[in-house]
Design a protein around this motif. Sequence first.
Motif, PDB file in Angstrom:
ATOM      1  N   GLN A 217      47.625 128.912  49.989  1.00  0.00           N
ATOM      2  CA  GLN A 217      47.516 129.704  48.759  1.00  0.00           C
ATOM      3  C   GLN A 217      46.151 130.384  48.703  1.00  0.00           C
ATOM      4  N   PRO A 218      46.132 131.719  48.719  1.00  0.00           N
ATOM      5  CA  PRO A 218      44.860 132.434  48.554  1.00  0.00           C
ATOM      6  C   PRO A 218      44.276 132.182  47.160  1.00  0.00           C
ATOM      7  N   TYR A 219      42.953 132.049  47.087  1.00  0.00           N
ATOM      8  CA  TYR A 219      42.280 131.964  45.795  1.00  0.00           C
ATOM      9  C   TYR A 219      40.997 132.784  45.869  1.00  0.00           C
ATOM     10  N   ALA A 220      40.231 132.814  44.804  1.00  0.00           N
ATOM     11  CA  ALA A 220      39.120 133.751  44.696  1.00  0.00           C
ATOM     12  C   ALA A 220      38.093 133.614  45.820  1.00  0.00           C
ATOM     13  N   LYS A 221      37.890 132.407  46.335  1.00  0.00           N
ATOM     14  CA  LYS A 221      36.834 132.189  47.323  1.00  0.00           C
ATOM     15  C   LYS A 221      37.354 131.887  48.722  1.00  0.00           C
ATOM     16  N   GLY A 222      38.638 132.040  48.945  1.00  0.00           N
ATOM     17  CA  GLY A 222      39.176 131.768  50.261  1.00  0.00           C
ATOM     18  C   GLY A 222      40.638 131.411  50.210  1.00  0.00           C
ATOM     19  N   ILE A 223      41.013 130.334  50.887  1.00  0.00           N
ATOM     20  CA  ILE A 223      42.407 129.916  50.973  1.00  0.00           C
ATOM     21  C   ILE A 223      42.472 128.398  50.838  1.00  0.00           C
ATOM     22  N   TYR A 224      43.456 127.922  50.089  1.00  0.00           N
ATOM     23  CA  TYR A 224      43.734 126.488  50.010  1.00  0.00           C
ATOM     24  C   TYR A 224      44.874 126.152  50.972  1.00  0.00           C
ATOM     25  N   ALA A 225      44.705 125.088  51.723  1.00  0.00           N
ATOM     26  CA  ALA A 225      45.799 124.512  52.519  1.00  0.00           C
ATOM     27  C   ALA A 225      46.143 123.176  51.886  1.00  0.00           C
ATOM     28  N   PHE A 226      47.409 122.960  51.594  1.00  0.00           N
ATOM     29  CA  PHE A 226      47.818 121.745  50.887  1.00  0.00           C
ATOM     30  C   PHE A 226      48.531 120.772  51.813  1.00  0.00           C
ATOM     31  N   GLY A 227      48.421 119.485  51.440  1.00  0.00           N
ATOM     32  CA  GLY A 227      48.998 118.421  52.253  1.00  0.00           C
ATOM     33  C   GLY A 227      50.194 117.759  51.612  1.00  0.00           C
ATOM     34  N   ALA A 272      47.393 127.965  60.145  1.00  0.00           N
ATOM     35  CA  ALA A 272      48.705 128.582  59.914  1.00  0.00           C
ATOM     36  C   ALA A 272      49.766 127.966  60.809  1.00  0.00           C
ATOM     37  N   GLY A 273      50.863 127.497  60.202  1.00  0.00           N
ATOM     38  CA  GLY A 273      51.937 126.895  60.969  1.00  0.00           C
ATOM     39  C   GLY A 273      52.943 127.921  61.454  1.00  0.00           C
ATOM     40  N   ASP A 274      53.929 127.426  62.180  1.00  0.00           N
ATOM     41  CA  ASP A 274      55.014 128.303  62.633  1.00  0.00           C
ATOM     42  C   ASP A 274      55.854 128.760  61.444  1.00  0.00           C
ATOM     43  N   PHE A 275      55.861 127.950  60.382  1.00  0.00           N
ATOM     44  CA  PHE A 275      56.487 128.307  59.114  1.00  0.00           C
ATOM     45  C   PHE A 275      55.410 128.193  58.035  1.00  0.00           C
ATOM     46  N   ILE A 276      55.384 129.130  57.099  1.00  0.00           N
ATOM     47  CA  ILE A 276      54.374 129.112  56.039  1.00  0.00           C
ATOM     48  C   ILE A 276      55.043 129.248  54.678  1.00  0.00           C
ATOM     49  N   PHE A 277      54.696 128.346  53.780  1.00  0.00           N
ATOM     50  CA  PHE A 277      55.059 128.471  52.374  1.00  0.00           C
ATOM     51  C   PHE A 277      53.798 128.897  51.631  1.00  0.00           C
ATOM     52  N   THR A 278      53.919 129.922  50.805  1.00  0.00           N
ATOM     53  CA  THR A 278      52.722 130.468  50.187  1.00  0.00           C
ATOM     54  C   THR A 278      53.013 131.085  48.829  1.00  0.00           C
ATOM     55  N   SER A 279      51.963 131.267  48.054  1.00  0.00           N
ATOM     56  CA  SER A 279      51.996 132.037  46.810  1.00  0.00           C
ATOM     57  C   SER A 279      50.557 132.215  46.377  1.00  0.00           C
ATOM     58  N   PRO A 280      50.277 133.217  45.533  1.00  0.00           N
ATOM     59  CA  PRO A 280      48.917 133.357  45.017  1.00  0.00           C
ATOM     60  C   PRO A 280      48.541 132.147  44.177  1.00  0.00           C
ATOM     61  N   TRP A 281      47.285 131.763  44.230  1.00  0.00           N
ATOM     62  CA  TRP A 281      46.776 130.658  43.428  1.00  0.00           C
ATOM     63  C   TRP A 281      46.792 131.052  41.963  1.00  0.00           C
ATOM     64  N   SER A 282      47.345 130.180  41.098  1.00  0.00           N
ATOM     65  CA  SER A 282      47.468 130.511  39.678  1.00  0.00           C
ATOM     66  C   SER A 282      46.269 130.065  38.859  1.00  0.00           C
ATOM     67  N   GLY A 283      45.257 129.470  39.521  1.00  0.00           N
ATOM     68  CA  GLY A 283      44.134 128.909  38.790  1.00  0.00           C
ATOM     69  C   GLY A 283      42.955 129.833  38.601  1.00  0.00           C
ATOM     70  N   ASP A 284      43.013 131.063  39.132  1.00  0.00           N
ATOM     71  CA  ASP A 284      41.910 132.004  38.926  1.00  0.00           C
ATOM     72  C   ASP A 284      42.445 133.435  39.017  1.00  0.00           C
ATOM     73  N   GLN A 285      41.541 134.387  38.957  1.00  0.00           N
ATOM     74  CA  GLN A 285      41.929 135.796  38.975  1.00  0.00           C
ATOM     75  C   GLN A 285      41.629 136.439  40.324  1.00  0.00           C
ATOM     76  N   ASP A 287      42.070 138.071  44.040  1.00  0.00           N
ATOM     77  CA  ASP A 287      43.006 139.079  44.541  1.00  0.00           C
ATOM     78  C   ASP A 287      43.685 138.553  45.799  1.00  0.00           C
ATOM     79  N   PRO A 288      44.964 138.200  45.733  1.00  0.00           N
ATOM     80  CA  PRO A 288      45.642 137.639  46.912  1.00  0.00           C
ATOM     81  C   PRO A 288      45.756 138.633  48.062  1.00  0.00           C
ATOM     82  N   ASP A 289      45.670 139.923  47.759  1.00  0.00           N
ATOM     83  CA  ASP A 289      45.770 140.922  48.822  1.00  0.00           C
ATOM     84  C   ASP A 289      44.582 140.880  49.767  1.00  0.00           C
ATOM     85  N   ALA A 290      43.495 140.216  49.334  1.00  0.00           N
ATOM     86  CA  ALA A 290      42.363 140.047  50.242  1.00  0.00           C
ATOM     87  C   ALA A 290      42.794 139.225  51.450  1.00  0.00           C
ATOM     88  N   VAL A 291      43.814 138.395  51.266  1.00  0.00           N
ATOM     89  CA  VAL A 291      44.380 137.613  52.369  1.00  0.00           C
ATOM     90  C   VAL A 291      45.630 138.279  52.908  1.00  0.00           C
TER      91      VAL A 291
END
Length: 339
Positions: A217-227, A272-285, A287-291
């Motif tokens: 999930q892209p966020y304001a300062k980079g990308i979160y990878a979740f476990g 990044a895996g062979d399959f990716i689940f993603t969405s913009p981070w909802s906790g800040d403003q 710009d997901p297009d930066a990713v």
Amino acid sequence: MMSRNRLRVVSAMVCMIIALAVTAGCGQASVKEDGSGSNGSGASAGALSNGAAAGAVQTEEKGTMIYEAANGKIEVPKQPKRVLVLGDSYYGYLLALGIQPIGVTEHVKSNPYFAGYVNVPDLGDGKSTEKVLELQPDLIIVFQSDDGSIDQLSKIAPTVAIAYGKLPLREQLLEFGKLTGREKQAADWIAKWDQKIKDAEPKVKAAVGDQTVSILQPYAKGIYAFGHNYGRGGEILYGEFKLKAPSPIQKDAIDNGKGWASLSLEVLPEYAGDFIFTSPWSGDQGDPDAVYGSTIWKNLPAVKNNRVFELNKDAAYFNDPVSMEKHLDFIVQKLTGSR
């Protein structure tokens, strides 16, 4: 004049009365105001036993029990009727047990998976004790917190704090079942969930095999990878189906139990895996297009192979039973190509 025999009878009666009075007086004198005996040893074992029995009866009549929560041992109703959930991640646990909480926070209200379950008073961010008081709850459920709100809420109703992510789905649901007197409902839901996983797992394993899956999930300062324990379907992908994560995610977000890792765009290909689940981070403003608009993202194998699946950003955060059922349907559909 009184006859000699009659005089003897009267004298005997007077002596008896005096004796009884002295005995009663002595009995009273042997018990101090603090309840201890004249020898300072306290109440007798019989008195303690009777007192304990009386307390047990009183607790039973009150219909309460002691529940060991993150904030200590709390006396709660055995069958709560007006449950308020301010820890929004736990809202769906109560729904799965057949309990409709009496109020809802704005974050819960935004989850589309709860549509039809949120027609109750809106508490906004849930921090107004005045609004809570108006609802007259008999049990309040919150996140484990040190901000002082638990003390304030405890003055309104028994308040139970639950540590986020400490227990996996099934164990946490069983705990909520114990807390609310709904153990059977919890066991029934788990049995149905186990069957759903059993039915879906072979199809998912056949489609994915040894390939890797990541949640980004892209966020304001980079990308979160979740476990495996932080929502976004991770409990299902890595927990239920035991699919492989890229090695950096396994190390930084799963093996250490943290549940997430933060990374920069430059190292994204490693996560990044062979399959990716993603969405913009909802906790800040941010710009997901930066990713998503970057050359690095567009050159990922999963992107080129059309193996990127967009999560609902408002629902992705939740990992309660109701939301997990929806996550499961989405994950199985996307990974297997079923409709």
